[in-house]
Each structure stands twice: as structure tokens, then as C-alpha cells.
Write a protein that holds these residues in place. Structure first.
Motif, PDB file in Angstrom:
ATOM      1  N   GLU A 111       0.830  -1.214   0.000  1.00 41.05           N
ATOM      2  CA  GLU A 111       0.000   0.000   0.000  1.00 41.05           C
ATOM      3  C   GLU A 111       0.859   1.256   0.000  1.00 41.05           C
ATOM      4  O   GLU A 111       0.549   2.248  -0.664  1.00 41.05           O
ATOM      5  N   ARG A 112       1.952   1.221   0.749  1.00 37.42           N
ATOM      6  CA  ARG A 112       2.838   2.394   0.771  1.00 37.42           C
ATOM      7  C   ARG A 112       3.500   2.598  -0.585  1.00 37.42           C
ATOM      8  O   ARG A 112       3.699   3.745  -1.030  1.00 37.42           O
ATOM      9  N   ASN A 113       3.810   1.517  -1.269  1.00 38.82           N
ATOM     10  CA  ASN A 113       4.405   1.645  -2.605  1.00 38.82           C
ATOM     11  C   ASN A 113       3.415   2.229  -3.608  1.00 38.82           C
ATOM     12  O   ASN A 113       3.814   2.917  -4.546  1.00 38.82           O
ATOM     13  N   LEU A 114       2.134   1.945  -3.430  1.00 35.12           N
ATOM     14  CA  LEU A 114       1.127   2.561  -4.296  1.00 35.12           C
ATOM     15  C   LEU A 114       1.105   4.079  -4.104  1.00 35.12           C
ATOM     16  O   LEU A 114       0.962   4.836  -5.064  1.00 35.12           O
ATOM     17  N   LEU A 115       1.251   4.515  -2.849  1.00 34.97           N
ATOM     18  CA  LEU A 115       1.323   5.954  -2.584  1.00 34.97           C
ATOM     19  C   LEU A 115       2.549   6.559  -3.264  1.00 34.97           C
ATOM     20  O   LEU A 115       2.477   7.627  -3.878  1.00 34.97           O
ATOM     21  N   ARG A 116       3.683   5.872  -3.152  1.00 36.59           N
ATOM     22  CA  ARG A 116       4.914   6.377  -3.773  1.00 36.59           C
ATOM     23  C   ARG A 116       4.777   6.421  -5.298  1.00 36.59           C
ATOM     24  O   ARG A 116       5.286   7.333  -5.954  1.00 36.59           O
ATOM     25  N   LEU A 117       4.077   5.433  -5.851  1.00 39.84           N
ATOM     26  CA  LEU A 117       3.885   5.391  -7.295  1.00 39.84           C
ATOM     27  C   LEU A 117       3.060   6.584  -7.769  1.00 39.84           C
ATOM     28  O   LEU A 117       3.344   7.191  -8.802  1.00 39.84           O
ATOM     29  N   ASN A 118       2.036   6.931  -6.999  1.00 37.57           N
ATOM     30  CA  ASN A 118       1.239   8.107  -7.327  1.00 37.57           C
ATOM     31  C   ASN A 118       2.061   9.382  -7.225  1.00 37.57           C
ATOM     32  O   ASN A 118       1.951  10.281  -8.063  1.00 37.57           O
ATOM     33  N   CYS A 119       2.883   9.480  -6.177  1.00 43.61           N
ATOM     34  CA  CYS A 119       3.766  10.649  -6.026  1.00 43.61           C
ATOM     35  C   CYS A 119       4.721  10.751  -7.211  1.00 43.61           C
ATOM     36  O   CYS A 119       4.960  11.842  -7.737  1.00 43.61           O
ATOM     37  N   ALA A 120       5.277   9.614  -7.632  1.00 42.96           N
ATOM     38  CA  ALA A 120       6.204   9.612  -8.767  1.00 42.96           C
ATOM     39  C   ALA A 120       5.514  10.111 -10.030  1.00 42.96           C
ATOM     40  O   ALA A 120       6.084  10.901 -10.794  1.00 42.96           O
ATOM     41  N   ASP A 121       4.278   9.663 -10.255  1.00 48.16           N
ATOM     42  CA  ASP A 121       3.515  10.126 -11.424  1.00 48.16           C
ATOM     43  C   ASP A 121       3.330  11.642 -11.404  1.00 48.16           C
ATOM     44  O   ASP A 121       3.504  12.322 -12.425  1.00 48.16           O
ATOM     45  N   LEU A 122       2.975  12.164 -10.233  1.00 42.83           N
ATOM     46  CA  LEU A 122       2.709  13.602 -10.124  1.00 42.83           C
ATOM     47  C   LEU A 122       3.998  14.410 -10.243  1.00 42.83           C
ATOM     48  O   LEU A 122       4.022  15.471 -10.872  1.00 42.83           O
ATOM     49  N   PHE A 123       5.090  13.928  -9.629  1.00 45.81           N
ATOM     50  CA  PHE A 123       6.376  14.617  -9.763  1.00 45.81           C
ATOM     51  C   PHE A 123       6.806  14.675 -11.234  1.00 45.81           C
ATOM     52  O   PHE A 123       7.292  15.705 -11.710  1.00 45.81           O
ATOM     53  N   GLU A 124       6.609  13.560 -11.949  1.00 44.53           N
ATOM     54  CA  GLU A 124       6.988  13.527 -13.363  1.00 44.53           C
ATOM     55  C   GLU A 124       6.146  14.520 -14.163  1.00 44.53           C
ATOM     56  O   GLU A 124       6.644  15.177 -15.077  1.00 44.53           O
ATOM     57  N   GLU A 125       4.878  14.634 -13.807  1.00 46.55           N
ATOM     58  CA  GLU A 125       4.004  15.578 -14.500  1.00 46.55           C
ATOM     59  C   GLU A 125       4.485  17.014 -14.330  1.00 46.55           C
ATOM     60  O   GLU A 125       4.372  17.831 -15.243  1.00 46.55           O
ATOM     61  N   PHE A 126       5.040  17.328 -13.157  1.00 48.53           N
ATOM     62  CA  PHE A 126       5.537  18.675 -12.901  1.00 48.53           C
ATOM     63  C   PHE A 126       6.957  18.872 -13.440  1.00 48.53           C
ATOM     64  O   PHE A 126       7.541  19.941 -13.290  1.00 48.53           O
ATOM     65  N   GLY A 127       7.539  17.830 -14.043  1.00 47.44           N
ATOM     66  CA  GLY A 127       8.885  17.940 -14.579  1.00 47.44           C
ATOM     67  C   GLY A 127       9.975  17.743 -13.546  1.00 47.44           C
ATOM     68  O   GLY A 127      11.158  17.935 -13.852  1.00 47.44           O
ATOM     69  N   GLU A 128       9.600  17.335 -12.335  1.00 47.93           N
ATOM     70  CA  GLU A 128      10.584  17.094 -11.274  1.00 47.93           C
ATOM     71  C   GLU A 128      11.000  15.621 -11.313  1.00 47.93           C
ATOM     72  O   GLU A 128      10.648  14.810 -10.454  1.00 47.93           O
ATOM     73  N   LYS A 129      11.769  15.285 -12.345  1.00 52.90           N
ATOM     74  CA  LYS A 129      12.072  13.886 -12.638  1.00 52.90           C
ATOM     75  C   LYS A 129      12.982  13.245 -11.597  1.00 52.90           C
ATOM     76  O   LYS A 129      12.859  12.052 -11.304  1.00 52.90           O
TER      77      LYS A 129
END
Length: 294
Positions: free
Chosen positions: A132-150
Motif C-alpha cells: 500500500e505504501r508503494n502505491l502511494l509512492r507510485l502516485n507521487c512519482a507520477d505527479l512529480f513527473e508531471e511537474f517535470g521534477e524527474k
């Protein structure tokens, strides 16, 4: 007076109905919380659909439906403010942080969604399992990538890779490693890309596509990691011989470019060995290389 009283009663009834509707909306938001962790990623996947409104959208002034939608958004924004205050007081109420993150995504406030997901992940020790915690991290990664913070997205992927286990049934480890490697290459972090994907390839060679394996071999060759070149070419040959992956089935002979890279790696290793070892060891190693090349 009778007509005036009737009008007042009608207004009071309408206000009561509106209050009840607002309460229902908040209850509906609360009711989504038990399955929020499984739906929040779907919201992220659908975000591009909600980003743009049609250019010919009707005016809220003349469209009662649009006006009601606007009121619902205002009500949700107010509710999110109150929930945020409560979450900061409790600090470790994971369900509340997830609820606010869901509302923030609905309101397209992705910065706040990232913040709430991070707070939920930090306060989830002993509450959520690693999956479950990895799912949260996966969502954060998606959003960071969207903002260009790769680079921040890469950090999230690294944490996921470190904690991947049997409970991560909703995460494909291969896709996570491929995605992380792609981001590392975009950020010119080639050693990190080779390290992360190479570690996966060694343990799960049969799951790695031939093109991905060839890319990895080329990458470690560019980095002058000659021992890794030899290791990955031999690994690639083993999968080819065993037809361990569908992408190898149509290949009748092992790729010559792999053999050429392995030969170059052995020659380079022989020269390096001579610089650091005794003559006898270097000669022995060189003969071993020649035997492998034959």
C-alpha cells in the motif's frame, strides 16, 4: 401575510434541502475513503481528461447545471480546508490524508495532492503494508513527473524498488524498473540506470525483453563496465538458448553485436588485469579470454 408566510416557508425548505445536499456531498466523499487507495491511481490516470474544458463551455450565469457544479467544487474546497486542519492536528491519520489527496486531485490541486500523499506515507508505519505504501509512492512519482521534477520521481521509484515484495500485487516490477531507467537516462544518470535495471535483470533474466537487454549491454559498455558486459552477454545467451522469453523465439543465431561487445570487453579486461596483477596472472587470464573467444 398568508402569501408572505408561504413564501418564507418555501425559502426555508429550499435552504434546508440545499444544506442536506451539501451534507450528502461531504458524506459521499467520506464514503469513498475505504477504497481510496485502490481508486486514487485511477484518478491520476484520468487527470489529463479533466485538465481542459471545451472552449465553448456554457456560461455559469445561464447554465443551472454548471452553477450547481461550481457550488459543489466550492463546497469541496471548503471541506478540504477543514479536513486539512484536522489532518495537521492528528498528524498520523492516514485515512484522512488520503481523503484530502483524493479531493485535491478532484480539484486539480496536484501540488497539495503530492503533499498529502507524502504525509500519508510518512504516517503509515504500522498502519499500511509495504504494498500500500508503494502505491502511494507510485502516485507521487507520477505527479512529480508531471511537474517535470524527474529526479524526485526517481527517488520515489528507488524507494519502491528497495521495498518490492510479495504484497505488491498491483505493481509490475518490470514496468517500475523500465520506467525508472528511462527517467534516469533523461536526467543523464546512466550509472544509476545501469545499476537499478542490471540488478533486476540478473534476478529476472527471463522476464527481460531482448531489446531491453541489448540496451543494458550497450549502456554498461558505454560506462566501461567490462565485467558487466561479459556477465550480461552470457546472461542474454542463456535466455536465448532456453528460449526463456518470447522476444528470443524468432532468433535462430545469437546476435553478433553481443559477441563483438563481449570480445571487446574481454580484451579490455585483459589489459586492465595486466596493469594491476603479476605477469603470470595476466598471461593466465589472457589465455582464458582467448579460450572464451573461440
Amino acid at each position: 401575510p398568508t402569501a408572505h408566510r408561504a413564501t418564507s416557508d418555501s425559502l426555508a425548505a429550499r435552504r434546508a434541502a440545499e444544506d442536506e445536499l451539501r451534507g450528502a456531498r461531504i458524506e459521499e466523499s467520506s464514503a469513498r475513503e475505504p477504497h481510496l487507495r485502490s481508486t486514487i491511481r485511477t484518478r491520476v490516470a484520468r487527470r489529463s481528461h479533466h485538465n481542459n474544458y471545451p472552449s465553448g463551455a456554457p456560461s455559469h450565469t445561464h447554465d443551472p447545471t454548471a452553477a450547481r457544479t461550481t457550488m459543489a467544487v466550492i463546497d469541496m474546497a471548503k471541506a478540504m480546508d477543514f479536513y486539512s486542519i484536522a489532518a495537521h492536528v492528528s498528524k498520523t491519520d492516514v485515512a484522512l490524508w488520503l481523503r484530502i489527496a483524493d479531493m485535491a486531485l478532484t480539484l486539480k490541486n496536484r501540488r497539495h495532492a503530492i503533499y498529502c500523499l507524502s504525509r500519508a506515507e510518512k504516517g503509515s508505519d504500522g498502519i499500511l503494508d509495504d504494498g500500500e505504501r508503494n502505491l502511494l509512492r507510485l502516485n507521487c512519482a507520477d505527479l512529480f513527473e508531471e511537474f517535470g521534477e524527474k529526479k524526485k520521481a526517481i527517488m520515489q521509484y528507488e524507494q519502491i524498488i528497495e521495498t518490492l515484495g510479495s504484497k505488491d500485487v498491483m505493481i509490475d516490477p518490470y514496468e517500475v524498473h523500465i520506467k525508472c531507467m528511462d527517467l534516469c537516462m533523461e536526467c543523464n544518470l546512466k550509472p544509476l540506470a545501469a545499476k537499478l535495471f542490471g540488478g533486476y535483470a540478473r534476478k529476472n533474466a527471463a522476464r527481460v525483453d531482448l531489446n531491453a537487454m541489448l540496451f543494458l549491454i550497450n549502456l554498461v559498455s558505454e560506462l566501461d563496465w567490462w565485467e558487466k558486459v561479459v556477465e550480461y552477454v552470457e546472461l542474454c545467451r542463456r535466455v536465448w538458448e532456453e528460449k526463456g522469453h518470447p522476444s528470443y523465439e524468432a532468433i535462430k543465431t545469437f546476435p553478433l553485436n553481443c559477441e563483438a561487445m563481449k570480445a571487446r570487453a574481454l580484451v579490455m579486461l585483459s589489459g586492465i588485469y595486466k596493469q594491476h596483477k603479476t605477469d603470470e596472472d595476466a598471461i593466465r587470464y589472457e589465455k582464458n579470454c582467448e579460450g572464451k573467444l573461440r
